[in-house]
Design a protein around this motif. Structure first.
Motif, short mmCIF file in Angstrom:
data_model
loop_
_atom_site.label_atom_id
_atom_site.label_comp_id
_atom_site.label_asym_id
_atom_site.label_seq_id
_atom_site.Cartn_x
_atom_site.Cartn_y
_atom_site.Cartn_z
N UNK A 128 0.83 -1.21 0.00
CA UNK A 128 0.00 0.00 0.00
C UNK A 128 0.86 1.25 0.00
N UNK A 129 1.96 1.23 0.75
CA UNK A 129 2.88 2.37 0.73
C UNK A 129 3.41 2.63 -0.67
N UNK A 130 3.83 1.56 -1.34
CA UNK A 130 4.40 1.71 -2.69
C UNK A 130 3.35 2.26 -3.65
N UNK A 131 2.14 1.73 -3.59
CA UNK A 131 1.08 2.20 -4.48
C UNK A 131 0.74 3.66 -4.22
N UNK A 132 0.65 4.03 -2.93
CA UNK A 132 0.34 5.42 -2.60
C UNK A 132 1.47 6.34 -3.05
N UNK A 133 2.70 5.86 -2.90
CA UNK A 133 3.87 6.62 -3.33
C UNK A 133 3.79 6.90 -4.83
N UNK A 134 3.49 5.87 -5.61
CA UNK A 134 3.36 6.04 -7.06
C UNK A 134 2.22 6.99 -7.39
N UNK A 135 1.12 6.86 -6.66
CA UNK A 135 -0.04 7.71 -6.93
C UNK A 135 0.26 9.17 -6.63
N UNK A 136 1.03 9.45 -5.57
CA UNK A 136 1.37 10.83 -5.26
C UNK A 136 2.27 11.44 -6.33
N UNK A 137 2.99 10.60 -7.04
CA UNK A 137 3.77 11.07 -8.18
C UNK A 137 2.89 11.21 -9.42
N UNK A 138 1.59 10.93 -9.26
CA UNK A 138 0.55 10.93 -10.29
C UNK A 138 0.69 9.76 -11.26
N UNK A 139 1.41 8.73 -10.85
CA UNK A 139 1.50 7.51 -11.65
C UNK A 139 0.42 6.53 -11.20
N UNK A 140 -0.84 6.95 -11.31
CA UNK A 140 -1.94 6.11 -10.87
C UNK A 140 -2.10 4.90 -11.78
N UNK A 141 -1.96 5.11 -13.10
CA UNK A 141 -2.07 3.99 -14.04
C UNK A 141 -1.04 2.90 -13.78
N UNK A 142 0.26 3.24 -13.71
CA UNK A 142 1.25 2.22 -13.38
C UNK A 142 1.00 1.56 -12.03
#
Length: 400
Positions: A128-142
């Protein structure tokens, strides 16, 4: 007062966010000072509250700290690219995290890529941390591609992870319906923290989709048993804040005010002894935003708490505009515009309307032009310049 148009139409629904001139080095780039966390996971101290969470989260991953992420707001897909275009930082623009050139990667960026590569080896809180981290970079699709398909099983740790994945679906274009189906499945979960979190999200995203009936389904009360610790108080505050916005949409302003009061009392408890200070400040920040929407009060407190947030200045402007304070609203909207991105373009558009209503055509023309500098597909600003600027009538703007 003549109501403002909140959004402009686009001649291309994707928008056109050009690369503007900007200093190539991050230390001397104006916009980079405010958006540095999404550029390379560093912090300058001048980012919005939402982005101030990025560096601590990177440090948490570096330490191997396996706690769940409790931050509320997730970045809009494509935000990072908008920032880099408006800052003129073409070298940093990449469609996925591993596309950033190695010489531009900070240690935090390299560490994130390591966790992405090892994703399946980690437990659910770290995922969940990794996914949220990616999402905050706006990489929601990846991030969604990395998470894969998920379904509720009844097992608390797994389903808390499902909840976090559902939040990503809610922020990705075309995936809101799927997100609501996951929140529905979680809303009656045996773990009260998961259940109430899902109900808070369901209300918010139901309202965002314009489905008040669906949002109201999530408003059923949840027994407070098991929700008396700090995180339970946090989720209860979020739930009552969502209820306030639902009651407002239903036309019951007095009930909305009462729900906000409950959310506010719980927020005071959070701030008195914060387990996670940034999470507590974020809760206060979004409570102020809701207060402005419900009562029209709190604009000054919002921008004082989050002075480097484009959205905070937009909401503050909306609060003043709703009260007919157009001169103050115009200045607030213009401040939003200075941060760039699509939200900044909207800020300039609203500022232009305020200046026009105030009879200041010169400043209105400037604001509409600044909007077009950020998004060349904005229809109403182009039309305004065509009516009020002789040079625009002689040479149509590109991208129109």
């Amino acid at each position: 007062m003549t109501p403002l148009n909140r959004f402009y139409r686009r001649s291309d629904p994707r928008g056109l966010f050009p690369y503007l001139p900007g200093e190539p080095t991050l230390a001397h780039n104006r916009l980079a000072q405010f958006w540095r966390p999404v550029i390379d996971l560093s912090d300058t101290g001048y980012a919005s509250l939402r982005l101030r969470m990025v560096a601590p989260l990177a440090e948490r991953l570096a330490r191997g700290d396996g706690r769940w992420p409790w931050y509320s707001r997730i970045a809009v897909p494509g935000l990072r690219s908008q920032v880099l275009r408006h800052a003129g930082l073409r070298r940093y623009d990449c469609r996925a995290p591993d596309g950033l050139p190695e010489q531009l990667r900070t240690p935090a960026w390299t560490n994130l890529l390591r966790y992405v590569g090892e994703f399946a080896e980690h437990d659910y809180p770290v995922r969940s941390q990794v996914l949220f981290h990616l999402a905050q970079l706006s990489y929601v699709g990846p991030a969604l591609a990395l998470a894969g398909e998920v379904a509720v099983t009844g097992q608390p740790s797994h389903d808390r992870y499902v909840y976090d994945v559902a939040r990503l679906h809610a922020r990705y274009p075309g995936r809101a319906r799927h997100a609501l189906s996951l929140f529905t499945a979680l809303a009656d979960h045996g773990n009260p923290l998961i259940a109430l979190s899902a109900r808070f999200q369901g209300i918010g995203h139901g309202l965002r989709a314009g489905d008040t009936t669906r949002a109201a389904w999530f408003a059923a009360p949840v027994k407070p048993a098991g929700l008396d610790d700090w995180y339970g108080t946090l989720v209860r505050s979020r739930f009552h804040r969502a209820l306030a916005l639902l009651r407002l949409r239903q036309g019951d302003r007095s009930s909305a005010v009462k729900e906000l009061e409950v959310a506010g009392r719980l927020d005071v408890e959070l701030a008195a002894d914060p387990v996670e200070p940034l999470v507590a400040r974020e809760n206060t920040r979004y409570l102020l935003e809701s207060r402005i929407e419900v009562t029209g009060e709190g604009a000054a407190a919002l921008v004082a708490l989050d002075p480097y947030c484009v959205e905070a200045w937009l909401v503050a402007g909306d609060g003043h505009a709703a009260k007919g304070e157009l001169a103050v609203a115009a200045e607030r909207y213009a401040r939003a515009g200075e941060f760039g991105t699509a939200s900044g373009a909207i800020g300039w558009y609203r500022a232009g309307q305020c200046f026009h209503l105030l009879g200041d055509t010169g400043r209105a023309v400037n604001a509409m032009g600044r909007c077009l500098e950020l998004d060349r597909t904005a229809v109403e600003p182009q039309e305004y310049l065509s009516r009020h600027s002789p040079t625009a009538r002689q040479a149509p703007l590109p991208g129109g």
